[in-house]
Scaffold this motif. Structure first.
Motif, PDB file in Angstrom:
ATOM      1  N   UNK A  92      16.210  57.269  12.722  1.00  0.00           N
ATOM      2  CA  UNK A  92      15.763  57.933  13.579  1.00  0.00           C
ATOM      3  C   UNK A  92      16.404  57.511  14.739  1.00  0.00           C
ATOM      4  N   UNK A  93      15.184  58.521  16.145  1.00  0.00           N
ATOM      5  CA  UNK A  93      16.015  57.626  17.651  1.00  0.00           C
ATOM      6  C   UNK A  93      15.192  56.857  17.714  1.00  0.00           C
ATOM      7  N   UNK A  94      15.871  56.048  18.515  1.00  0.00           N
ATOM      8  CA  UNK A  94      14.801  54.784  19.619  1.00  0.00           C
ATOM      9  C   UNK A  94      13.204  55.821  20.525  1.00  0.00           C
ATOM     10  N   UNK A  95      11.696  54.876  20.184  1.00  0.00           N
ATOM     11  CA  UNK A  95      11.112  55.501  20.253  1.00  0.00           C
ATOM     12  C   UNK A  95      11.109  55.477  22.236  1.00  0.00           C
ATOM     13  N   UNK A  96      10.237  56.088  22.217  1.00  0.00           N
ATOM     14  CA  UNK A  96      10.021  57.030  24.148  1.00  0.00           C
ATOM     15  C   UNK A  96       9.632  56.333  24.547  1.00  0.00           C
ATOM     16  N   UNK A  97      10.218  55.962  25.786  1.00  0.00           N
ATOM     17  CA  UNK A  97      10.086  54.732  26.426  1.00  0.00           C
ATOM     18  C   UNK A  97       8.300  54.943  27.386  1.00  0.00           C
ATOM     19  N   UNK A  98       7.545  52.878  27.052  1.00  0.00           N
ATOM     20  CA  UNK A  98       6.215  53.501  27.704  1.00  0.00           C
ATOM     21  C   UNK A  98       5.711  54.841  28.800  1.00  0.00           C
ATOM     22  N   UNK A  99       4.635  55.076  28.443  1.00  0.00           N
ATOM     23  CA  UNK A  99       3.639  55.784  29.680  1.00  0.00           C
ATOM     24  C   UNK A  99       3.430  54.845  31.084  1.00  0.00           C
ATOM     25  N   UNK A 100       4.188  55.793  31.880  1.00  0.00           N
ATOM     26  CA  UNK A 100       3.526  54.999  33.478  1.00  0.00           C
ATOM     27  C   UNK A 100       2.008  54.962  33.176  1.00  0.00           C
ATOM     28  N   UNK A 101       0.990  54.035  33.563  1.00  0.00           N
ATOM     29  CA  UNK A 101      -0.590  54.087  34.287  1.00  0.00           C
ATOM     30  C   UNK A 101      -1.005  55.135  35.134  1.00  0.00           C
ATOM     31  N   UNK A 104      23.170  49.313  10.087  1.00  0.00           N
ATOM     32  CA  UNK A 104      23.261  48.210  10.548  1.00  0.00           C
ATOM     33  C   UNK A 104      22.507  47.228  10.342  1.00  0.00           C
ATOM     34  N   UNK A 105      21.910  46.119  10.071  1.00  0.00           N
ATOM     35  CA  UNK A 105      21.105  45.408  11.020  1.00  0.00           C
ATOM     36  C   UNK A 105      20.368  45.571  12.211  1.00  0.00           C
ATOM     37  N   UNK A 106      19.401  45.832  12.442  1.00  0.00           N
ATOM     38  CA  UNK A 106      18.737  46.744  14.041  1.00  0.00           C
ATOM     39  C   UNK A 106      18.812  47.847  14.045  1.00  0.00           C
ATOM     40  N   UNK A 107      19.509  48.610  13.051  1.00  0.00           N
ATOM     41  CA  UNK A 107      19.246  50.310  13.270  1.00  0.00           C
ATOM     42  C   UNK A 107      17.884  50.851  12.871  1.00  0.00           C
ATOM     43  N   UNK A 108      17.345  51.460  13.845  1.00  0.00           N
ATOM     44  CA  UNK A 108      16.148  52.722  13.513  1.00  0.00           C
ATOM     45  C   UNK A 108      16.520  53.039  12.446  1.00  0.00           C
ATOM     46  N   UNK A 130       4.909  53.257  -4.881  1.00  0.00           N
ATOM     47  CA  UNK A 130       4.543  52.266  -5.011  1.00  0.00           C
ATOM     48  C   UNK A 130       2.957  52.802  -5.983  1.00  0.00           C
ATOM     49  N   UNK A 131       1.933  52.035  -6.167  1.00  0.00           N
ATOM     50  CA  UNK A 131       0.748  52.616  -7.202  1.00  0.00           C
ATOM     51  C   UNK A 131       0.078  53.725  -6.621  1.00  0.00           C
ATOM     52  N   UNK A 132       0.085  53.397  -4.900  1.00  0.00           N
ATOM     53  CA  UNK A 132      -1.541  53.882  -4.841  1.00  0.00           C
ATOM     54  C   UNK A 132      -0.839  55.562  -4.007  1.00  0.00           C
ATOM     55  N   UNK A 133       0.376  55.141  -4.362  1.00  0.00           N
ATOM     56  CA  UNK A 133       0.932  56.721  -3.800  1.00  0.00           C
ATOM     57  C   UNK A 133       2.454  56.815  -2.990  1.00  0.00           C
ATOM     58  N   UNK A 134       2.227  57.504  -2.084  1.00  0.00           N
ATOM     59  CA  UNK A 134       3.898  57.454  -0.366  1.00  0.00           C
ATOM     60  C   UNK A 134       3.350  56.487   0.630  1.00  0.00           C
ATOM     61  N   UNK A 135       4.499  55.422   0.596  1.00  0.00           N
ATOM     62  CA  UNK A 135       4.544  54.714   2.072  1.00  0.00           C
ATOM     63  C   UNK A 135       5.461  55.083   2.763  1.00  0.00           C
ATOM     64  N   UNK A 136       5.629  54.653   4.489  1.00  0.00           N
ATOM     65  CA  UNK A 136       6.421  54.673   5.726  1.00  0.00           C
ATOM     66  C   UNK A 136       6.936  53.895   6.190  1.00  0.00           C
ATOM     67  N   UNK A 137       8.042  53.166   5.830  1.00  0.00           N
ATOM     68  CA  UNK A 137       7.889  52.666   7.041  1.00  0.00           C
ATOM     69  C   UNK A 137       8.856  52.357   8.345  1.00  0.00           C
ATOM     70  N   UNK A 138       8.240  52.859   9.368  1.00  0.00           N
ATOM     71  CA  UNK A 138       9.400  53.316  10.613  1.00  0.00           C
ATOM     72  C   UNK A 138       9.848  51.673  11.335  1.00  0.00           C
ATOM     73  N   UNK A 139      11.059  51.572  11.710  1.00  0.00           N
ATOM     74  CA  UNK A 139      11.344  50.574  12.174  1.00  0.00           C
ATOM     75  C   UNK A 139      12.515  49.625  12.285  1.00  0.00           C
ATOM     76  N   UNK A 140      13.225  48.144  12.805  1.00  0.00           N
ATOM     77  CA  UNK A 140      14.282  48.499  12.531  1.00  0.00           C
ATOM     78  C   UNK A 140      14.742  47.533  11.506  1.00  0.00           C
ATOM     79  N   UNK A 141      16.008  48.478  11.169  1.00  0.00           N
ATOM     80  CA  UNK A 141      16.553  47.414   9.303  1.00  0.00           C
ATOM     81  C   UNK A 141      17.031  45.734   9.876  1.00  0.00           C
ATOM     82  N   UNK A 142      15.532  44.872   9.062  1.00  0.00           N
ATOM     83  CA  UNK A 142      15.786  42.984  10.116  1.00  0.00           C
ATOM     84  C   UNK A 142      16.776  42.341   8.428  1.00  0.00           C
ATOM     85  N   UNK A 143      16.359  43.437   7.288  1.00  0.00           N
ATOM     86  CA  UNK A 143      16.822  42.338   5.915  1.00  0.00           C
ATOM     87  C   UNK A 143      17.857  43.758   5.032  1.00  0.00           C
ATOM     88  N   UNK A 144      18.517  42.921   3.886  1.00  0.00           N
ATOM     89  CA  UNK A 144      18.726  43.563   3.022  1.00  0.00           C
ATOM     90  C   UNK A 144      19.255  42.865   1.839  1.00  0.00           C
TER      91      UNK A 144
END
Length: 90
Positions: free
Chosen positions: A81-90, A29-33, A40-54
């Protein structure tokens, strides 16, 4: 006597992975991570994030660096993939 049926062709591991990747992309679904690997011409590439269009030809993933549009014909692997971990506390 007739010749036996020719042996069925067995799909390669790459073909199986690509088919599974396209099933993941079609079922997401749109919004899934997701992580999507594409060649591609230069080899492989990865895209990690939310699906926003199809479309019939592309998928768009919103990554940390901005939107990445990938041709479906270039996709070799994809998985949720699961959601990203929460940000670390400073």
């Amino acid at each position: 006597m007739t010749d036996p049926d020719p042996p069925a062709t067995v799909p390669s591991q790459a073909a199986i992975a690509r088919t599974r990747a396209l099933v993941v992309l079609d079922g997401a679904a749109l919004g899934d991570r997701l992580v999507v690997r594409a060649h591609d011409g230069a080899g492989a590439r990865d895209a990690l994030g939310e699906l926003t269009g199809r479309t019939a030809e592309t998928v768009t993933i919103a990554t940390r660096r901005g939107p990445v549009t990938v041709l479906r014909s270039d996709v070799v692997a994809a998985k949720p993939v699961p959601p990203p971990p929460p940000p670390r506390a400073p």
